[in-house]
Design an enzyme around this catalytic site. Structure first.
Site, PDB file in Angstrom:
ATOM      1  N   HIS A 363      35.754  51.271  40.397  1.00  0.00           N
ATOM      2  CA  HIS A 363      35.308  52.195  41.447  1.00  0.00           C
ATOM      3  C   HIS A 363      34.467  51.464  42.483  1.00  0.00           C
ATOM      4  CE1 HIS A 363      35.852  55.986  38.765  1.00  0.00           C
ATOM      5  NE2 HIS A 363      36.914  55.740  39.489  1.00  0.00           N
ATOM      6  N   GLU A 603      60.666  46.067  45.196  1.00  0.00           N
ATOM      7  CA  GLU A 603      59.543  45.317  44.614  1.00  0.00           C
ATOM      8  C   GLU A 603      59.967  44.396  43.485  1.00  0.00           C
ATOM      9  OE1 GLU A 603      55.782  47.993  44.350  1.00  0.00           O
ATOM     10  OE2 GLU A 603      57.510  49.306  44.009  1.00  0.00           O
ATOM     11  N   ASP A 627      54.101  42.796  45.000  1.00  0.00           N
ATOM     12  CA  ASP A 627      54.773  42.791  43.705  1.00  0.00           C
ATOM     13  C   ASP A 627      56.053  41.975  43.741  1.00  0.00           C
ATOM     14  OD1 ASP A 627      53.219  44.034  41.811  1.00  0.00           O
ATOM     15  OD2 ASP A 627      53.855  46.050  42.351  1.00  0.00           O
ATOM     16  N   CYS A 674      55.321  46.800  53.639  1.00  0.00           N
ATOM     17  CA  CYS A 674      53.980  47.355  53.473  1.00  0.00           C
ATOM     18  C   CYS A 674      53.081  46.474  52.608  1.00  0.00           C
ATOM     19  CB  CYS A 674      54.049  48.755  52.882  1.00  0.00           C
ATOM     20  SG  CYS A 674      54.925  48.853  51.295  1.00  0.00           S
TER      21      CYS A 674
END
Length: 756
Positions: A363, A603, A627, A674
């Site tokens: 986080h 990917e 990836d 992307c």
């Protein structure tokens, strides 16, 4: 022998510092092998000399003082040969070098093995004995095995400068470089401020409760104050974070609920424990449970539980905590920095973050990226020694530099200043199109996932969202978000960028992304149950998400749906059926929604070879180069041992991309990229040359890529691409592309980084 080996390794790994570890190793090895001498020589890389760093059997005063050149003596021979040297009589060997200072006169038998890490010699481990004899194979194998274990300790020490400091007794303010992983990119210079928990759970003793009801009341009073603190933090962060990130505080509050941690602590008190001891027991149990999990994301949740425990303990112990002072350009340091700790610090004072524990999935790292704070996770940081010292956080290469020399500091300051100046100068391009000199128009979009990405993206002139990571709202909750909650979050994204398109990737968990309430435990998660494989196995989760997306798009009609981790046409066909069914459902319920375009992510290598077949079944293809590169090269870029092999310019990667674009063109379908390649000016231009029509990137990179595109001609890029596709070395290709961009006057966009 195996038990002895295990015991030695455990003792060495638990040693307080390098000096203790080396002394333990020499003492235990000498005893285990029944020899008279065990010594460790470590290579001082700068001086290129092997320094005697520890010994049992040679003169004590020689340790730290005696050294040999990299090619001198039998120690140098072991290093040069990079293999064991086992001699019956060392004195008769031509490479034997007598060192009177060590007192090694009577020792004839010699066995030396190299201490190696990542193909480099770090030192030499030696055992000696008076008798003329050759050490047998089992003894040699034992020493080689121990050497391999020692290499990890030495590599760690070299990374944090402990070897040089121990060898030369360096001053505590000497320069040191600590290698780590990037949590959030960028660079920062500032003063280290050590954040430490307000209370130490480990120090709480076991005691019986004298008055159980009084202890329960004490706990409940503390919980009330902690809940109030969390709510106050939530309110203070509301202007900086969106609804999705605000859910983090709701998770904390639910953990403190009477049906969660609070209830367990009360139950422990009623068993006869005092409040502080009950708290420690419950928190420790949960922390251990999380830390033992295989999943990276779930292990990170241990930090959240520990943070809450410390806060409750602090309230139990005292309410009189002195506020901590923060200088300008503070570099926050800590063993682990939780989101609540981060948000308690005035953001205007924070320049960077450096921690020992954490990952890109924690986080803390997610919030740091949202807040634009350069962050590095470096396990070797000596926190107490660095508090108050000047640090450089190098979020480009993943390292922390302590007490940098003036020249290095100046170089990094130049980079920081140039970055600010460059971005300010590029602002004039915000409203201009990304168009080459000969008229080729490229759509520049952004990758988003957090609320704070929206304003930053719009400020950079983004033409939509090429990748919205829907898993982030799932990751920061302790349960699956409802359809209504998802609809609200998605609507916010779609509305903010309308009329530009927003490409929403369906839930992509597994691999390095997991949900705390939906654990996926696998031996090899990157080749396991992830992406579309998960959602097709759980159509109830998939359909709920699709309905939320579709309902959120009503009246906007700028939604595009993207399917992750596709490896077969069957997966696309099955997903298309579910999408169509969800669309019919919401339409029957009265919604007026157009069926959105659907795309497939490329990917994995299987999708590369099926690109044309996939293009026949979808409206667009989107390449996830992060990836794809990882799978093509079989390289985990978060693994420092092989990270150097991860290269977007690798010929296999470039040829695969060219093949994908050609397959899509044959079916008349557009291709977007992307991954990180889209945000790097050099690789972005190669993608444009291939025929990629949409580039999606993190917002800070958008104006740089736009500037690069506007300063070149498509015809020149096609010539450059043709040249590099003939090359067979990724590093050569990268250097050649950089050279061509420099010749085109684009060197300031290349993101040059200081090498210390």
């Amino acid at each position: 022998m195996l038990d002895t080996l295990r015991r030695i390794v455990q003792e060495v790994n638990s040693a307080a510092d390098l000096k203790d570890a080396l002394e333990l190793m020499t003492r235990r090895v000498r005893d285990a092998m029944g020899t008279e001498v065990c010594s460790i020589y470590l290579l001082d890389a700068q001086e290129q000399r092997y320094v005697l760093m520890a010994s049992e059997g040679l003169k004590r005063e020689a340790v730290g003082c005696v050294s040999l050149g990299a090619t001198e003596g039998l120690v140098g021979l072991v290093g040069m040969r990079e293999e064991p040297v086992n001699l019956e009589d060392a004195f008769s060997h031509p490479k034997f070098l007598y060192l009177a200072e060590t007192g090694e006169d009577p020792f004839h038998a010699f066995l030396g093995v190299p201490v190696m890490n990542q193909g480099k010699v770090l030192g030499v481990l030696v055992v000696q004995q008076r008798d003329n004899r050759r050490f047998d194979q089992s003894e040699e194998a034992f020493l080689v095995t121990l050497s391999a274990q020692l290499s990890a300790v030495v590599a760690h020490a070299r990374a944090n400068g402990s070897i040089e400091a121990l060898a030369r007794k360096a001053a505590p303010n000497s320069t040191a470089i600590y290698e780590g992983l990037v949590g959030a990119s960028g660079a920062a210079i500032g003063t280290a401020v050590l954040l430490f928990p307000p209370a130490d759970l480990a120090a709480v003793p076991d005691r019986e409760a004298e008055d159980i009801e009084a202890e329960v009341a004490l706990l409940e009073s503390a919980l009330v104050r902690v809940r109030a603190d969390v709510r106050a933090l939530s309110e203070r962060a509301r202007g900086r974070l969106g609804d999705a990130e605000q859910e983090l505080f709701e998770v904390y509050l639910r953990m403190l609920d009477k049906h969660a941690l609070a209830g367990e602590i009360v139950a422990s008190i009623r068993e006869g424990h005092w409040a502080q001891g009950a708290l420690r027991t419950v928190i420790d149990t949960h922390v251990r449970a999380f830390e033992m999990m295989d999943d990276d994301y779930l292990r990170e949740r241990a930090a959240d539980v520990r943070d809450l425990g410390r806060r409750v303990l602090a309230e139990l112990q005292s309410r009189n905590r002195r506020p901590q002072a923060f200088p300008d350009n503070a570099i926050l340091m800590g063993e682990e920095i939780t989101p609540t700790m981060l948000l308690e610090v005035p953001q205007s004072r924070v320049a960077g973050i450096a921690t020992i524990q954490g990952s890109r999935n924690s986080h803390m790292a997610i919030l740091a990226r949202a807040m634009g704070i350069p962050t590095v996770v470096a396990p070797s940081l000596p926190l107490k020694q660095l508090d108050g010292r000047e640090l450089i956080v190098d979020g480009f290469r993943g390292r922390v530099i302590a007490n940098p020399p003036a020249e290095l500091r100046h170089q990094f300051q130049v980079i920081i200043d140039e970055e600010r100046t460059l971005m300010a100068g590029l602002e004039k391009l915000r409203e201009l199109p990304a168009e080459t000199r000969d008229g080729q128009r490229i759509a520049l979009q952004v990758n988003t996932g957090l609320f704070t990405d929206i304003s930053r993206s719009l400020q950079r002139g983004a033409e939509g969202v090429g990748l919205y990571r829907t898993e982030i709202p799932f990751m920061i909750r302790d349960r699956f978000p409802s359809e209504e909650e998802q609809q609200r979050i998605y609507r916010e994204q779609l509305q903010s960028f309308a009329p530009h398109p927003v490409t929403m990737r369906t839930l992509d968990v597994g691999g390095d992304k997991a949900l705390p309430y939906f654990p996926i435990v696998e031996d090899n998660p990157f080749l396991g149950w992830r992406g579309i494989r998960v959602t097709l196995d759980h159509p109830e989760i998939f359909t709920t998400q699709l309905r939320a997306m579709l309902r959120a798009s009503e009246g906007l009609d700028n939604l595009r749906i993207l399917l992750p981790m596709v490896s077969s046409v069957f997966e696309v066909e099955e997903a298309q059926q579910l999408i169509h069914r969800a669309w019919l459902e919401v339409c029957e319920e009265g919604a007026d929604i157009l069926l959105p375009p659907v795309g497939a992510m490329i990917e994995v290598p299987a999708a590369v070879y099926q690109a044309r077949a996939l293009a026949q079944r979808v409206d667009f293809l989107s390449v996830g180069t992060n990836d794809l590169t990882q799978y093509l090269l079989a390289v985990d870029r978060n693994n420092r041992r092989v990270a150097d092999l991860y290269n977007f310019y690798h010929p296999a990667v470039l040829h695969a991309l060219a093949q994908i674009v050609a397959a899509a063109a044959a079916e008349g379908k557009p291709v977007s990229v992307c991954g990180e390649m889209a945000g790097d000016p050099g690789t972005a231009l190669l993608l444009v040359a291939m025929g990629v029509e949409v580039l999606s990137m993190n917002a800070p990179n958008l104006l740089k890529v736009k500037a690069a595109i506007r300063n070149v001609a498509r015809s020149d890029l096609e010539q450059l691409l043709a040249e590099v596709l003939q090359m067979d070395n990724g590093e050569v290709i990268e250097a050649y592309v950089a050279l061509q961009l420099e010749r085109a006057g684009l060197e300031e966009l290349l993101g040059k980084r200081v090498v210390a």
